[in-house]
Scaffold this active site. Structure first.
Site, PDB file in Angstrom:
ATOM      1  N   GLY A   1       0.821  -1.206   0.000  1.00  0.00           N
ATOM      2  CA  GLY A   1       0.000   0.000   0.000  1.00  0.00           C
ATOM      3  C   GLY A   1       0.855   1.256   0.000  1.00  0.00           C
ATOM      4  O   GLY A   1       0.371   2.342   0.297  1.00  0.00           O
TER       5      GLY A   1
ATOM      6  N   ASP B   1      -1.831   8.844  -5.831  1.00  0.00           N
ATOM      7  CA  ASP B   1      -0.548   8.131  -5.769  1.00  0.00           C
ATOM      8  C   ASP B   1       0.417   8.650  -6.832  1.00  0.00           C
ATOM      9  O   ASP B   1       1.577   8.953  -6.549  1.00  0.00           O
ATOM     10  CB  ASP B   1      -0.755   6.622  -5.979  1.00  0.00           C
TER      11      ASP B   1
HETATM   12  C1  GLA Z   1      -5.393   3.911  -3.563  1.00  0.00           C
HETATM   13  C2  GLA Z   1      -5.677   4.688  -4.843  1.00  0.00           C
HETATM   14  C3  GLA Z   1      -5.685   6.196  -4.578  1.00  0.00           C
HETATM   15  C4  GLA Z   1      -6.611   6.536  -3.409  1.00  0.00           C
HETATM   16  C5  GLA Z   1      -6.330   5.632  -2.212  1.00  0.00           C
HETATM   17  C6  GLA Z   1      -7.330   5.832  -1.105  1.00  0.00           C
HETATM   18  O1  GLA Z   1      -4.091   4.171  -3.108  1.00  0.00           O
HETATM   19  O2  GLA Z   1      -4.697   4.391  -5.823  1.00  0.00           O
HETATM   20  O3  GLA Z   1      -6.071   6.887  -5.748  1.00  0.00           O
HETATM   21  O4  GLA Z   1      -7.956   6.470  -3.790  1.00  0.00           O
HETATM   22  O5  GLA Z   1      -6.325   4.264  -2.559  1.00  0.00           O
HETATM   23  O6  GLA Z   1      -7.214   7.107  -0.562  1.00  0.00           O
END
Ligand code: GLA
Length: 386
Positions: free
Chosen positions: A125, A173
């Protein structure tokens, strides 16, 4: 790391790479599941990330190799015809990026040989895939002299993830990675892409990431499901209200109109999106005023909302966070990223970090049955030629 990718490149391709490159991973401090709801996010780039050695080839082929997935060997795909192929696994990310650049008229008319090596824990993550995507666009931009700025790179790589990979993510991200700045987090309005760098001064504290090591599986489909629920809640609200996104609403406006949604589950999803956006705005304000305590409390409240209203935490992340809250010297702790596994982010006093890791680690192991991993991280810059 740089030497490792350069020497692997030499070994595999029998020539010197043009250059070595780096793109970071990211952690989001607050503002979760707001980026596809027109809200604010507050992520930062990390000093861990993905390294690459790259050069052009005259054969019109992408030759992609990852030192993290050595058994997959060199994966080849013709630049003129890049299509998603499940068996290409991780290499679909760079393929999708080059395909997207070409779709937008950027001239990538020769092949490339690229060796990747990432030191972001896999499936944590911390956006190892967005790191590969941004890195690939940055490499192509450099090798082919493309007129590509970093904001454009973040938009194009998000599009690659949405269309080529099929994960309907927001822009957080890719933006955080492309625009990273040492010792700063990025306060981004995802509705307008207006952004501001906020210095992160943690007053004797550090950012500690705890990785749950829960294998994600259903995650991506649940992610798209949450997104859909928010879209439906928004559509119901828009029948009466002149709003474009859930991020347009204050808490008061939401409370006065939430009955319009007409479904208790979607109401809770929308509530999270609205409140989390406002929390993020308040948190950044608190940080500017030097109120780290309040910033931490808002991180904690963010987790509660993700647990109870958005329902994306799960026993693993809750165990990590709820045990973190009990420790001395913890300013704030919450899940970070998409959820359903992955990591938590905590702000912890430096002199308490060892005890924090020991206590939370033990509590996690005894409740969950396998260990969590901990990383004390630093905030770093965006992509670079090394
Ligand atoms: C993932 C997605 C992001 C965002 C997060 C939750 O990382 O890629 O775009 O939505 O989850 O905040």
């Amino acid at each position: 790391m740089k030497e490792a990718v350069l020497s692997k490149y030499r070994e595999l391709f029998g020539k010197e790479a043009s250059s070595a490159f780096f793109a970071p991973g990211r952690v989001n401090l607050i503002g979760e599941h707001t980026d596809y709801n027109g809200g604010h996010v507050f992520p930062c780039a990390l000093t861990i990330g993905t390294y690459a050695a790259a050069g052009k080839n005259p054969d019109g082929v992408l030759r992609l190799y990852s030192m993290n997935f050595e058994t997959l060997g060199v994966i080849e795909a013709p630049v003129a015809d890049l299509v998603y192929d499940k068996k290409d696994d991780w290499a679909n990310y760079p393929k999708g990026v080059i395909r997207t650049l070409k779709n937008h008229g950027y001239t990538v008319n020769e092949g490339m040989d690229i060796v990747y090596y990432g030191n972001i824990p896999n499936s944590s993550g911390l956006s190892s895939s967005a790191s590969i995507e941004v890195l690939t666009a940055f490499i192509a931009g450099t090798l082919f002299g493309l007129d590509l700025d970093l904001v454009e790179i973040s938009k194009l790589t998000q599009e690659a993830e949405n269309r080529f990979i099929g994960v309907n993510c927001g822009i957080m991200d890719q933006f955080a990675i492309a625009m990273g700045k040492k010792d700063h987090a990025i306060f981004l309005d995802t509705a307008t892409l207006d952004y501001e760098y906020a210095p992160i001064r943690l007053e004797g504290c550090k950012i500690v990431i705890a990785c749950s090591n829960k294998k994600r599986g259903l995650g991506d489909s649940k992610y798209n499901e949450r997104r859909q629920e928010c879209e439906e809640a928004l559509a119901a609200l828009r029948k009466e209200l002149p709003i474009r996104t859930l991020g347009d609403l204050t808490e008061e406006e939401f409370e006065a109109n939430r009955h319009l949604i007409g479904d208790p589950v979607k109401e809770r999803r929308a509530k999270h999106a609205v409140y989390e956006n406002q929390r993020t705005i308040h948190a950044v304000q608190a940080l500017k005023e030097g109120n780290l305590r309040l910033f931490g409390e808002l991180m904690n409240a963010s987790h509660v909302s993700l647990r109870d209203d958005y329902e994306v935490t799960g026993i693993e992340l809750d165990t990590l966070v709820e045990n973190s809250w009990k420790q001395e010297g913890v300013i704030g702790s919450r899940m970070t990223g998409a959820g359903f596994g992955g990591c938590t982010v905590s702000i912890v006093q430096e002199d308490q970090i060892d005890t924090f890791i020991r206590n939370v680690g033990e509590a996690y192991l005894s409740r969950i049955g396998y260990a969590a991993d901990f990383y004390v991280v630093e905030i770093g810059d965006g992509p670079a030629v090394l």
